[in-house]
Design a protein around this motif. Structure first.
Motif, PDB file in Angstrom:
ATOM      1  N   LYS A 276     120.041  28.115  66.171  1.00 22.92           N
ATOM      2  CA  LYS A 276     121.059  27.102  65.882  1.00 22.92           C
ATOM      3  C   LYS A 276     121.100  26.774  64.399  1.00 22.92           C
ATOM      4  N   LYS A 277     119.945  26.744  63.746  1.00 20.39           N
ATOM      5  CA  LYS A 277     119.903  26.446  62.318  1.00 20.39           C
ATOM      6  C   LYS A 277     120.419  27.611  61.482  1.00 20.39           C
ATOM      7  N   ALA A 278     120.022  28.829  61.838  1.00 21.87           N
ATOM      8  CA  ALA A 278     120.379  29.999  61.031  1.00 21.87           C
ATOM      9  C   ALA A 278     121.812  30.456  61.247  1.00 21.87           C
ATOM     10  N   SER A 279     122.308  30.306  62.459  1.00 23.95           N
ATOM     11  CA  SER A 279     123.654  30.792  62.782  1.00 23.95           C
ATOM     12  C   SER A 279     124.282  29.863  63.817  1.00 23.95           C
ATOM     13  N   PRO A 280     124.722  28.687  63.390  1.00 21.07           N
ATOM     14  CA  PRO A 280     125.185  27.666  64.342  1.00 21.07           C
ATOM     15  C   PRO A 280     126.338  28.113  65.230  1.00 21.07           C
ATOM     16  N   ASP A 281     127.170  29.042  64.757  1.00 16.82           N
ATOM     17  CA  ASP A 281     128.292  29.505  65.570  1.00 16.82           C
ATOM     18  C   ASP A 281     127.866  30.514  66.634  1.00 16.82           C
ATOM     19  N   SER A 282     126.592  30.929  66.613  1.00 16.54           N
ATOM     20  CA  SER A 282     126.117  31.933  67.563  1.00 16.54           C
ATOM     21  C   SER A 282     125.687  31.347  68.896  1.00 16.54           C
ATOM     22  N   ILE A 283     125.595  30.027  68.969  1.00 18.10           N
ATOM     23  CA  ILE A 283     125.116  29.415  70.203  1.00 18.10           C
ATOM     24  C   ILE A 283     125.659  27.992  70.338  1.00 18.10           C
ATOM     25  N   SER A 284     125.997  27.624  71.565  1.00 18.84           N
ATOM     26  CA  SER A 284     126.335  26.242  71.904  1.00 18.84           C
ATOM     27  C   SER A 284     125.417  25.821  73.040  1.00 18.84           C
ATOM     28  N   ILE A 285     124.750  24.678  72.854  1.00 21.07           N
ATOM     29  CA  ILE A 285     123.745  24.205  73.803  1.00 21.07           C
ATOM     30  C   ILE A 285     124.219  22.876  74.378  1.00 21.07           C
ATOM     31  N   TYR A 286     124.186  22.762  75.710  1.00 19.78           N
ATOM     32  CA  TYR A 286     124.717  21.579  76.370  1.00 19.78           C
ATOM     33  C   TYR A 286     123.657  20.921  77.252  1.00 19.78           C
TER      34      TYR A 286
END
Length: 255
Positions: A155-165
């Protein structure tokens, strides 16, 4: 849906090319593997070799990871070669996990379902991601600290690579799930999808499923994938997911 073609695309886009955060991706002609910086979290991502090579290659990989003092998972796909690999893994001390269904949704063939966004919290900081992992630990047991660190690093390195709910009830995290995106891959993957025992039957799993389907469609992706447990399989089947193969994880022997 052409299952052979889907698997070929998935192998090329998702198993041979992965987000190597909190570790490194190493590939040769026989297989691709992710080597985590943590004691846990490493895995064989892709493989293809002859049956007569299986035993030798399994021993080579055990030696590789043992020298680095890390555990790893070797996930087998029913669509892969060689077919004797599961026997070789068991013969070398691996522990067999539950078989799951690798399922794919053609996003062009499914409609969005209205999502009650007010019930869902998208998390991105360390506490929110910790809450997501706390749910997973309550449902599945064990220490998932390595997974927490991996999700936080990603999430820190590539925020657009993952969405966490996360879904909260009176401040308590009760359901969590995430969706991952891999560069220009036409696939997105959904993971987690777990609700603690006391809050099942309220539709939370389906809520986060529909949210992630909407996410993937918004990004213009072609397919959504899941490794579905027997509990999840009927729910995702009703949303149009199709079984492409079965998967079984094998965990390397501890030292």
């Amino acid at each position: 849906m052409n299952k052979i073609e889907i698997m070929r695309e998935y192998n090329g886009h998702e198993r041979q090319r992965i987000n190597a955060f909190n570790g490194v991706l190493t590939s040769d002609k026989d297989l691709s593997k992710f080597v985590s910086e943590d004691r846990y979290g490493s895995y064989i991502s892709y493989y293809r070799f002859n049956e007569n090579q299986a035993s030798t290659i399994v021993k080579q990989q055990l030696d590789y990871f043992n020298r680095r003092n890390v555990s790893f998972e070797w996930k087998t796909y029913s669509s892969d070669e060689p077919k004797n690999l599961p026997d070789c893994l068991l013969e070398n001390g691996f522990t067999q996990e539950e078989t799951e269904s690798f399922m794919v949704l053609d996003l062009a063939m499914t409609d969005n379902i209205a999502v009650e966004e007010s019930l869902i919290t998208e998390v991105s900081d360390s506490q929110g991601i910790r809450d997501a992992i706390d749910v997973q630990e309550q449902v599945w047991g064990g220490d998932l600290e390595w997974q927490y660190r991996y999700l936080l690093a990603l999430k820190k390195a590539s925020p657009d690579s993952i969405s966490i709910y996360v879904i909260y009830d009176n401040g308590q995290p009760v359901t969590s799930a995430w969706i991952t995106f891999n560069g220009d891959s036409p696939f997105a993957g959904i993971w987690g999808g777990s609700t603690i025992q006391s809050h099942r039957g309220k539709g939370y799993y389906s809520l986060l499923l529909n949210k992630r389907i909407a996410d993937a469609k918004t990004r213009g992706l072609k397919y959504l994938t899941i490794d579905a447990s027997d509990m999840s399989k009927p729910i995702v089947s009703n949303r149009g997911f199709t079984v492409i193969a079965t998967t079984t994880g094998y965990t390397s022997p501890t030292r």
